[in-house]
Design an enzyme around this catalytic site. Structure first.
Site, PDB file in Angstrom:
ATOM      1  N   PRO A   2       0.800  -1.210   0.000  1.00  0.00           N
ATOM      2  CG  PRO A   2      -0.251  -1.285   2.055  1.00  0.00           C
ATOM      3  CD  PRO A   2       0.970  -1.704   1.378  1.00  0.00           C
ATOM      4  CD  GLU A   3       4.429   2.405  -3.524  1.00  0.00           C
ATOM      5  OE1 GLU A   3       4.660   3.511  -4.043  1.00  0.00           O
ATOM      6  OE2 GLU A   3       4.942   1.360  -3.930  1.00  0.00           O
TER       7      GLU A   3
END
Length: 275
Positions: A2-3
């Site tokens: 998750p960015e």
DNA sequence: AGCCCATCCTGTCCGC
DNA sequence: TGCGGACAGGATGGGC
């Protein structure tokens, strides 16, 4: 996993389903989420009957604010997931917390295989203090002059490390930094302060367009990333360098994509297209 | 100041 | 088929 774009996608899904809901209960299933990084001070009991006022994102952090001034500060790190699922579905051993709501058959689950992530129960002022002291500005909110100024202030750092540093600019991780640098035509080991004005412009544009496009496509699903309702993202289909070591560059069609460790992370780039 | 490395965990994949 | 090692979307802290 998750960015910024993935976290944005998760938050958008949770917001539409959960804002305004009243909490029935918050339960932790694991005695510890992460030995090192968890700083919860409030008991889960505090959240009973409280209303979720707002859910938002800052960098890769997720923030929930509740009536009465309490909040949740959540970071998914590498393998964290935050999603809604039917309450009757049995949580597996990697599910560390669940939150149920009045009048909703689905519950919120926090699942994290590697346990690097955290879900901290804190008062809102503490959350805001942490977020503001630990995170630089949002990349999508920066104008060119501010971006250029920021590059100059940490000018000796390699541009890849610069993009990954959450204190400098918040939300970019290993995949998007490589994709951004490829599109800007800049080698990951160039010092941030030595980019020409033209390169700064290209970098700023590439950063924004990559992040916006990734948000539009609901993030990149590399192995098991799913959003708040279990949907996969589609931006991985647009990856031009990440995890393409040895394969021909999709721009020049000549050079093979190289992989080198830069800033302690695997970095993928085209030796011809990036200078 | 900035770089590299190990570390926190679990799972997967690859070579032998 | 098993076993050891490398590696994985993140971030920190220590040592140089």
């Amino acid at each position: 996993m998750p960015e910024l774009p993935e976290v944005e996608t998760v938050v958008a899904g949770l917001r539409s389903r959960l804002e305004g809901r009243r909490v029935r209960e918050l339960v932790f299933l694991s005695p510890h989420l992460s030995r090192k990084q968890s700083f919860s001070v409030l008991s889960p009991e505090v959240y009973r009957g409280k209303k979720i006022e707002r859910i938002w994102r800052r960098g890769k952090m997720i923030i929930f604010s509740f009536s009465g001034g309490c909040g949740l500060l959540i970071h998914l790190k590498m393998t964290g997931q935050l999603y809604l699922c039917p309450s009757e579905q049995f949580p597996d051993k990697h599910t560390h917390a669940r939150m149920t709501f009045s009048g909703l058959k689905e519950e919120l689950r926090f699942r994290d295989i590697r346990k690097f992530g955290f879900l901290d129960c804190l008062r809102m002022p503490e959350i805001l203090r942490r977020v503001n002291s630990e995170l630089g500005p949002e990349p999508l909110a920066l104008n060119l002059a501010e971006f250029r100024d920021l590059l100059g202030r940490h000018g000796r750092k390699k541009i890849k490390a610069w993009l990954l540093d959450q204190k400098i600019i918040a939300g970019i991780g290993n995949i998007y930094s490589d994709e951004i640098l490829f599109r800007a035509g800049i080698k990951p080991d160039r010092p941030a302060g030595e980019l020409s004005l033209d390169e700064v412009r290209k970098l700023s544009r590439a950063m924004k367009s990559v992040l916006r496009k990734a948000i539009e496509l609901k993030g990149s699903s590399i192995s098991d990333y799913v959003d708040a309702s279990g949907e996969k993202g589609r931006f991985q289909q647009k990856h031009l360098v990440y995890d393409r070591e040895g394969q021909p560059c999709l721009r020049c069609r000549k050079s093979a994509i190289r992989r080198e460790k830069i800033a302690g992370r695997s970095s993928f780039f085209c030796p011809s297209c990036q200078r």
